[in-house]
Design an enzyme around this catalytic site. Structure first.
Site, short mmCIF file in Angstrom:
data_model
loop_
_atom_site.label_atom_id
_atom_site.label_comp_id
_atom_site.label_asym_id
_atom_site.label_seq_id
_atom_site.Cartn_x
_atom_site.Cartn_y
_atom_site.Cartn_z
N SER A 7 45.06 38.56 38.12
CA SER A 7 46.48 38.59 38.82
C SER A 7 47.82 38.90 38.90
CB SER A 7 46.49 37.01 39.20
OG SER A 7 47.50 35.69 39.79
N GLU A 44 40.14 36.71 45.14
CA GLU A 44 40.11 36.05 43.33
C GLU A 44 38.48 35.66 42.77
OE1 GLU A 44 41.25 31.75 44.51
OE2 GLU A 44 43.57 32.52 44.74
N HIS A 93 44.58 38.26 44.65
CA HIS A 93 44.50 37.04 44.72
C HIS A 93 44.39 37.13 47.04
CE1 HIS A 93 45.33 33.92 42.00
NE2 HIS A 93 46.60 34.74 41.58
#
Lengths: 280, 280
Positions: A136, A205, A178
């Protein structure tokens, strides 16, 4: 803040951006591969939870890596800029075989670590063969040009993305994470439109790009990696539009890669890799 | 249900898919251009609100077109399959210079009109020069292969989109609308992965593709038209994956076009069009 040079006879470590929300319970394919790359039972992993404001982010990854039988996995939490020069922290990085950045806010990593001896050491160690992964926010900071923030869910607009300098392990690509879950194609494409030199890598993801020393990217995980190659761009209106206007971009090349497929960041050639081998 | 043949010496009418939520209050560029194409003060527009379940959808477009000084604009509301053969409705279509499908649910249009004399007549009239526009669901039905429904916001998965036969004015492209607002790239790409013959056209809200008799598409409105050309596809795993798996697709060509830019559906060449002329 250019990538450190890899000395002759040595290989750069792998660079492993992960799209966030990687599987931590069942098959754990991404984390497992990272542990194996880093040496398995001989691995010595430094976890950097600086992006996160949650107190237990680092310790949770310690447990995860221990359950995956990594030799050693401990947290080094840089909480202010002075930490970036702490001797004990730097010694820890000197002996690590793998470095893992957790998620959170990428600007926390760059504001705390940017320009410190620790950031320089991570770049140097990567050039000497230490593997560096990040999930992330931790994925976004790995490259030279980092998406700091941007709008989601719209066509690329001139002002839809803001770049900041990242940790600079490589300048070949710009990462967004994401990716499909938060609809970030527009902002990734806007980032490339500023300068089509870089390759855009959009990570779903539970999906990672394992980028080897030869700059070949291999996909691992359950989703897709969207590679946007703007090098053949015929036309861009980026320089002529106002912040809120949609940008015209003609001639993008897009590849959707899943686990097994590869992309060479030098030659810009995509390949189904083991997807074809498995079929035969 | 192939597109009707355009007779020698005649020109096919324009086909005008609109991404939904077109501006109806201020500049109204899309609706205005449709009225002008259809003849302005001499225009005779048939509004088909069959996709919608709201009672006032048709009458609202009547008002809109009257305010834009269309010669005539009246509703023909096909509510069941028998309506598709009603003489008065067919006569109305015979004299129209433009046909406009409102938004709603595209399956309402195809289940009520599919295979009826009215559907055939709309195809024939278009081949003879009558312009046919549709917004949102009304845009989806214009082509031969229509996205009936599908998942949003994920990478293309084998089962993420379902196609149904549309009204078949053309078989060159597959349309999706509310494109970036609802994150539908994945499902459009999945639709193309079944058979890369067609060109994918993703329409943002308040954005239209004006497709001329020569199959050149011109963009109008405030957003972007995303053109996905899969004709150079190097690899697709579509035939080998289960419904929920991400699909690997290598070698897509993507263009983001804004108002003024064009795309030729025959040659598959994108051009900045008037964007360049305006700059000089």
């Amino acid at each position: 803040m250019c990538p450190s040079k890899t000395p002759d006879g040595e290989q750069r470590g792998w660079i492993i951006p992960i799209g966030g929300a990687e599987d931590r319970e069942s098959r754990r394919r991404i984390l497992k591969r990272f542990v194996q790359l880093s040496g398995g039972r001989d691995a010595d992993i430094v976890i950097i939870p600086t992006a996160s404001r949650k107190a237990d982010t680092g310790s949770r990854y310690e447990e995860l890596f221990q359950r995956l039988e990594a030799g050693r996995a401990t947290v080094v939490d840089f909480v202010d800029r002075e930490d970036g020069a702490r001797d004990d922290y730097l010694r820890r990085l000197e002996t690590a075989t793998g470095v893992f950045f957790t998620g959170g806010n990428q600007l926390r990593i760059t504001t705390i670590l940017g320009g410190t001896p620790a950031a320089r050491l991570i770049r140097t160690r990567n050039a000497h063969g230490v593997h560096v992964a990040g999930t992330s926010a931790g994925a976004s900071v790995l490259s030279e040009h980092m998406i700091a923030f941007g709008k989601e869910g719209s066509s690329p607009r001139a002002g839809s993305v803001r770049l900041a300098p990242g940790l600079g392990l490589t300048n070949r690509f710009i990462i967004d994470q994401h990716f499909r879950q938060r609809d970030r194609l527009g902002r990734l494409v806007a980032a490339l439109a500023y300068n089509p030199y870089a390759i855009g890598i959009g990570l779903d993801e539970d999906t990672a790009a394992f980028i080897g020393p030869d700059n070949t990217l291999e996909v691992e995980g359950s989703g897709a990696v969207t590679v946007v190659d703007a090098s053949e761009l015929q036309f861009s209106s980026m320089a002529d539009v106002s912040q809120s206007q949609a940008v015209c971009l003609l001639g993008l090349r897009v590849h959707l890669l899943v686990a097994g497929a590869t992309y060479n960041l030098h030659t810009r050639i995509a390949s189904p890799g083991s997807l074809v081998t498995e079929k035969t």
